[in-house]
Design a protein around this motif. Structure first.
Motif, short mmCIF file in Angstrom:
data_model
loop_
_atom_site.label_atom_id
_atom_site.label_comp_id
_atom_site.label_asym_id
_atom_site.label_seq_id
_atom_site.Cartn_x
_atom_site.Cartn_y
_atom_site.Cartn_z
N GLY A 12 0.81 -1.20 0.00
CA GLY A 12 0.00 0.00 0.00
C GLY A 12 0.85 1.26 0.00
N TYR A 13 0.17 2.40 0.16
CA TYR A 13 0.87 3.69 0.15
C TYR A 13 0.79 4.40 1.51
N GLY A 14 0.08 3.83 2.48
CA GLY A 14 -0.06 4.47 3.78
C GLY A 14 1.26 4.61 4.52
N HIS A 15 2.09 3.55 4.49
CA HIS A 15 3.40 3.62 5.12
C HIS A 15 4.23 4.71 4.44
N ALA A 16 4.21 4.72 3.12
CA ALA A 16 5.02 5.69 2.37
C ALA A 16 4.59 7.12 2.65
N SER A 17 3.28 7.37 2.70
CA SER A 17 2.82 8.75 2.88
C SER A 17 3.28 9.32 4.22
N ARG A 18 3.20 8.53 5.29
CA ARG A 18 3.66 9.04 6.59
C ARG A 18 5.18 9.14 6.63
N ASP A 19 5.88 8.22 5.97
CA ASP A 19 7.33 8.25 5.98
C ASP A 19 7.87 9.43 5.17
N ILE A 20 7.16 9.83 4.13
CA ILE A 20 7.53 11.03 3.38
C ILE A 20 7.52 12.24 4.31
N ALA A 21 6.48 12.34 5.15
CA ALA A 21 6.40 13.44 6.11
C ALA A 21 7.57 13.41 7.09
N ILE A 22 7.94 12.22 7.54
CA ILE A 22 9.06 12.07 8.48
C ILE A 22 10.36 12.48 7.81
N ILE A 23 10.58 12.01 6.59
CA ILE A 23 11.84 12.29 5.89
C ILE A 23 11.96 13.79 5.59
N ARG A 24 10.87 14.43 5.23
CA ARG A 24 10.92 15.88 5.00
C ARG A 24 11.41 16.61 6.24
N LYS A 25 10.94 16.19 7.39
CA LYS A 25 11.36 16.84 8.64
C LYS A 25 12.81 16.53 8.96
N ILE A 26 13.25 15.30 8.76
CA ILE A 26 14.65 14.94 8.98
C ILE A 26 15.55 15.83 8.14
N LEU A 27 15.19 16.01 6.87
CA LEU A 27 16.02 16.81 5.96
C LEU A 27 16.04 18.28 6.36
N SER A 28 14.93 18.76 6.93
CA SER A 28 14.91 20.16 7.37
C SER A 28 15.76 20.38 8.63
N GLU A 29 15.95 19.32 9.41
CA GLU A 29 16.73 19.42 10.64
C GLU A 29 18.20 19.09 10.44
N TYR A 30 18.49 18.22 9.48
CA TYR A 30 19.86 17.77 9.23
C TYR A 30 20.27 18.13 7.81
N ASN A 31 20.91 19.27 7.67
CA ASN A 31 21.32 19.73 6.33
C ASN A 31 22.38 18.82 5.71
N ASP A 32 23.13 18.15 6.56
CA ASP A 32 24.21 17.31 6.04
C ASP A 32 23.80 15.84 5.94
N ALA A 33 22.51 15.54 6.11
CA ALA A 33 22.06 14.14 6.06
C ALA A 33 21.91 13.67 4.63
N LYS A 34 22.23 12.43 4.42
CA LYS A 34 21.95 11.74 3.15
C LYS A 34 20.99 10.62 3.49
N VAL A 35 19.82 10.60 2.82
CA VAL A 35 18.80 9.60 3.11
C VAL A 35 18.65 8.67 1.91
N TYR A 36 18.93 7.41 2.14
CA TYR A 36 18.68 6.38 1.14
C TYR A 36 17.34 5.73 1.50
N ILE A 37 16.46 5.63 0.52
CA ILE A 37 15.13 5.06 0.76
C ILE A 37 15.00 3.79 -0.06
N LYS A 38 14.64 2.71 0.60
CA LYS A 38 14.44 1.43 -0.07
C LYS A 38 12.95 1.09 -0.03
N THR A 39 12.34 0.94 -1.20
CA THR A 39 10.94 0.54 -1.30
C THR A 39 10.69 0.04 -2.71
N TYR A 40 9.53 -0.59 -2.92
CA TYR A 40 9.25 -1.14 -4.26
C TYR A 40 7.97 -0.57 -4.86
#
Length: 361
Positions: A12-40
């Motif tokens: 489904g897409y429910g996990h992805a939609s909430r995780d997108i919100a989480i990742i957006r916040k991580i990126l706003s807090e950590y300018n030097d972060a690199k996020v690799y996302i694994k999904t199908y």
């Protein structure tokens, strides 16, 4: 630089939609972060939602869910069991591949919602790991098949996670050695309700109902719905769905921020799922939820929605014959329920997740 690998469920897409919100916040807090996302399955959705230079989305099969009988809301146990066994047979190769990836890319933190194998990878490599979900696949498959070698191995994988951040609508999650309950997580509404209704030609005196079943069922399932003849009522549905009645508006095919479209509605009529329900709560929208037989998460979500007095379960028969339209006259009763939500459903869980991330990095 902090390197994070985030594993998102393929179901489904429910996990992805909430995780997108989480990742957006991580990126706003950590300018030097690199996020690799694994999904199908949600690969394109995730990539289009996160078009950032420090995000890399890699198409990877992480997990499986359940299979439903054709044109039915009942789990097909035999087909689900076969798929489960095939998935478990792929674990050893998957784990070795992900170990090589994490070592090569010097991963500092693994997050998973809620594939179990990444916790084995993290534990073997000494990488901190965080589980984020309201349920586990052990909970789903144990309730379908009992204790089997497959469910035992899934349980053992979850036990190796460092901590679980438990979303609302949750099971006990006692499988984890450490757990912390957090508040609701969903994407932010970014377009004013009145503005998007104006764009879509919805007047103030019209009722707009979202009708959807996600990707759980074939499109033919919704084509079995009884046509509705109702004045001043329009219907919203996803771009890949077809409703057999008039006054239907489809969410644009290339739209990723679907939460803005849900927020312009007056009622949600949908299969039970965390993504839709959490975004309905954010927009304070009453909901009628189609209960799927054999998928235990539906009980966690739907029973709580009824307990909060913000919606109700409806049967497959009621969904298809559209008897729920008569209940739409009493939406005010459910709307009042939003005034009494406890803090876990009112607050934003994303800062709580960031707090845990800061503790472990």
């Amino acid at each position: 630089m902090t390197n994070i690998c985030f594993y998102i469920s393929d179901y489904g897409y429910g996990h992805a939609s909430r995780d997108i919100a989480i990742i957006r916040k991580i990126l706003s807090e950590y300018n030097d972060a690199k996020v690799y996302i694994k999904t199908y399955e949600p690969f394109h959705f995730v990539r289009q939602s996160l078009p950032y230079r420090n995000v890399e989305v890699i198409q990877t099969r992480n997990d499986v869910g359940v299979v439903f009988k054709e044109n039915s809301v009942t789990v097909d146990r035999e087909r689900t069991k076969n798929m489960l066994d095939e998935w478990l047979a792929s674990w050893d190769e998957y784990i070795q591949k992900e170990k090589r990836f994490c070592e090569t890319h010097r991963i500092d933190l693994i997050l998973s919602d809620i594939a179990p194998q990444p916790f084995i990878v993290a534990d073997d490599l000494g990488i901190t790991s965080i589980a984020i979900s309201n349920f586990t696949w052990h909970y789903i498959f144990y309730n379908l098949f009992g204790e089997t070698p497959a469910t035992k191995r899934i349980k053992e994988a979850y036990e190796r996670a460092e901590i679980a951040l438990v979303l609302p609508f949750n099971e006990e999650m006692n499988i984890f050695k450490r757990k912390r309950e957090i508040s609701l997580v969903s994407r932010e509404i970014t377009v004013d309700r009145r503005e998007i209704r104006r764009r879509c030609g919805i007047s103030d005196n019209e009722v707009l109902v979202y009708v959807g079943v996600g990707r759980s069922f074939e499109p033919s399932f919704m084509r079995s719905m009884k046509p509705i003849e109702a004045t001043n009522v329009k219907f919203l549905t996803s771009s890949n769905a077809e409703l057999p009645f008039g006054n239907v508006i489809s969410i644009p095919n290339n739209e990723t921020e679907t939460q803005n479209y849900l927020a312009m509605c007056d009622l949600i009529v949908s299969k039970t799922g965390y993504g839709t329900v959490s975004e309905a709560i954010k927009a304070r929208l009453p909901m009628f939820l189609l209960k799927r037989n054999g998928f235990k998460e539906d009980e966690l979500i739907g029973n709580k929605v009824e307990d909060l007095c913000i919606g109700q379960f409806i049967s497959e028969k009621s969904f298809l014959d559209c008897a729920w339209i008569n209940e739409s006259k009493h939406l005010d009763e459910y709307t009042k329920g939003f005034n009494n939500l406890n803090s876990r459903f009112k607050n934003n869980g994303i800062p709580e997740i960031l707090g845990t991330v800061k503790e472990v990095i």
